[in-house]
Design a protein around this motif. Structure first.
Motif, PDB file in Angstrom:
ATOM      1  N   SER A 198       4.684  30.424   4.528  1.00 57.03           N
ATOM      2  CA  SER A 198       4.867  30.106   5.946  1.00 57.03           C
ATOM      3  C   SER A 198       6.329  30.298   6.309  1.00 57.03           C
ATOM      4  O   SER A 198       7.229  29.915   5.546  1.00 57.03           O
ATOM      5  CB  SER A 198       4.451  28.663   6.242  1.00 57.03           C
ATOM      6  N   LYS A 199       6.554  30.868   7.495  1.00 51.10           N
ATOM      7  CA  LYS A 199       7.920  31.188   7.914  1.00 51.10           C
ATOM      8  C   LYS A 199       8.407  30.191   8.956  1.00 51.10           C
ATOM      9  O   LYS A 199       7.759  29.977   9.988  1.00 51.10           O
ATOM     10  CB  LYS A 199       7.986  32.605   8.484  1.00 51.10           C
ATOM     11  N   THR A 200       9.560  29.580   8.689  1.00 50.05           N
ATOM     12  CA  THR A 200      10.196  28.653   9.616  1.00 50.05           C
ATOM     13  C   THR A 200      11.681  28.937   9.635  1.00 50.05           C
ATOM     14  O   THR A 200      12.334  28.928   8.581  1.00 50.05           O
ATOM     15  CB  THR A 200       9.957  27.187   9.215  1.00 50.05           C
ATOM     16  N   ASN A 201      12.228  29.216  10.834  1.00 47.40           N
ATOM     17  CA  ASN A 201      13.658  29.521  10.966  1.00 47.40           C
ATOM     18  C   ASN A 201      14.084  30.636  10.012  1.00 47.40           C
ATOM     19  O   ASN A 201      15.122  30.555   9.347  1.00 47.40           O
ATOM     20  CB  ASN A 201      14.495  28.265  10.721  1.00 47.40           C
ATOM     21  N   ASP A 202      13.247  31.681   9.961  1.00 49.76           N
ATOM     22  CA  ASP A 202      13.523  32.871   9.139  1.00 49.76           C
ATOM     23  C   ASP A 202      13.539  32.589   7.644  1.00 49.76           C
ATOM     24  O   ASP A 202      14.057  33.387   6.861  1.00 49.76           O
ATOM     25  CB  ASP A 202      14.862  33.532   9.545  1.00 49.76           C
ATOM     26  N   MET A 203      13.007  31.445   7.234  1.00 49.79           N
ATOM     27  CA  MET A 203      12.916  31.102   5.821  1.00 49.79           C
ATOM     28  C   MET A 203      11.451  30.949   5.439  1.00 49.79           C
ATOM     29  O   MET A 203      10.654  30.404   6.198  1.00 49.79           O
ATOM     30  CB  MET A 203      13.677  29.805   5.527  1.00 49.79           C
ATOM     31  N   TRP A 204      11.102  31.443   4.234  1.00 49.11           N
ATOM     32  CA  TRP A 204       9.733  31.342   3.747  1.00 49.11           C
ATOM     33  C   TRP A 204       9.587  30.154   2.803  1.00 49.11           C
ATOM     34  O   TRP A 204      10.413  29.944   1.918  1.00 49.11           O
ATOM     35  CB  TRP A 204       9.338  32.611   3.003  1.00 49.11           C
ATOM     36  N   THR A 205       8.530  29.384   3.022  1.00 53.63           N
ATOM     37  CA  THR A 205       8.141  28.345   2.067  1.00 53.63           C
ATOM     38  C   THR A 205       6.749  28.704   1.559  1.00 53.63           C
ATOM     39  O   THR A 205       5.984  29.396   2.243  1.00 53.63           O
ATOM     40  CB  THR A 205       8.117  26.950   2.721  1.00 53.63           C
TER      41      THR A 205
END
Length: 211
Positions: A198-205
């Protein structure tokens, strides 16, 4: 025929977190290359789902034509039903079913139109017959007989027999910018492995999901 009796075991091995690359685009490229190396039929075929103004979902198969860190690219008639849906609601999902490898990839994201330059670059790289077909077919419009379509195609083929074919204004591509990418690997006893990026603020978790 009893459909409930149709089943098989998934035996090609599982997927563990340690096997995943940190970037899901890199992971997708790895799986896509493995699908190509396995000589799967149409490894770049993907189902794209859109929703009309009444909330009715529609699905169809298109071909992935490019992929980079910005997203997944496909081309279509800009007057088609899918394009009309995207104009109203650009949230879409795409799905790659690589059955022989017991794998699936599901992606959600937003679709954005490509630039004129991007459209022109790809259109001119297509075989001439495909270029002509793109002009001959006003995708999703109603026609009374196949002969009408074939006649238009032959007419255009003769017209452009010795010249370049202009990029039609009603044809172009979309880039689907991913917001989530899920990798599914079949497992024994229906204990499949699923990992959701999942992408949040251009970061993947990444999270493991229960099957």
């Amino acid at each position: 025929m009893d459909l409930s009796d149709i089943r098989r075991e998934y035996i090609q091995g599982g997927l563990r977190r340690k096997d995943l690359l940190a970037d899901p685009i890199d992971q997708f490229n790895l799986w896509l290359q493995q699908a190509i190396d396995a000589k799967l039929t149409d490894p770049t075929a993907m189902t794209i789902a859109t929703v009309d103004q009444n909330g009715q979902p529609f699905q169809r198969i298109v071909l992935l034509k490019n992929l980079d860190k910005n997203g997944f690219v496909f081309y279509t008639n800009l007057g088609s039903r899918k394009a009309q849906h995207i104009e109203h609601n650009n949230k879409v999902s795409i799905h790659f079913p690589w059955h022989p490898l017991e794998r699936q990839v599901h992606i959600t994201g937003t679709a954005e139109k490509l630039t004129t330059l991007e459209n022109m670059k790809y259109f001119t790289s297509r075989p001439k017959d495909s270029q002509i077909a793109a002009i001959a077919s006003h995708q999703s419009s109603r026609i009374s007989a196949r002969g009408i379509l074939e006649g238009k195609y032959l007419e255009l083929k003769q017209k452009f027999a010795n010249g370049e074919i202009p990029v039609p204004s009603f044809w172009g591509g979309y880039r689907i910018k991913p917001e989530s990418i899920e990798f599914w690997q079949g497992g024994e006893h229906r204990l499949h492995d699923r990992f959701l990026f999942s992408k949040t603020n251009d970061m993947w978790t990444v999270d493991r999901l229960a099957p």
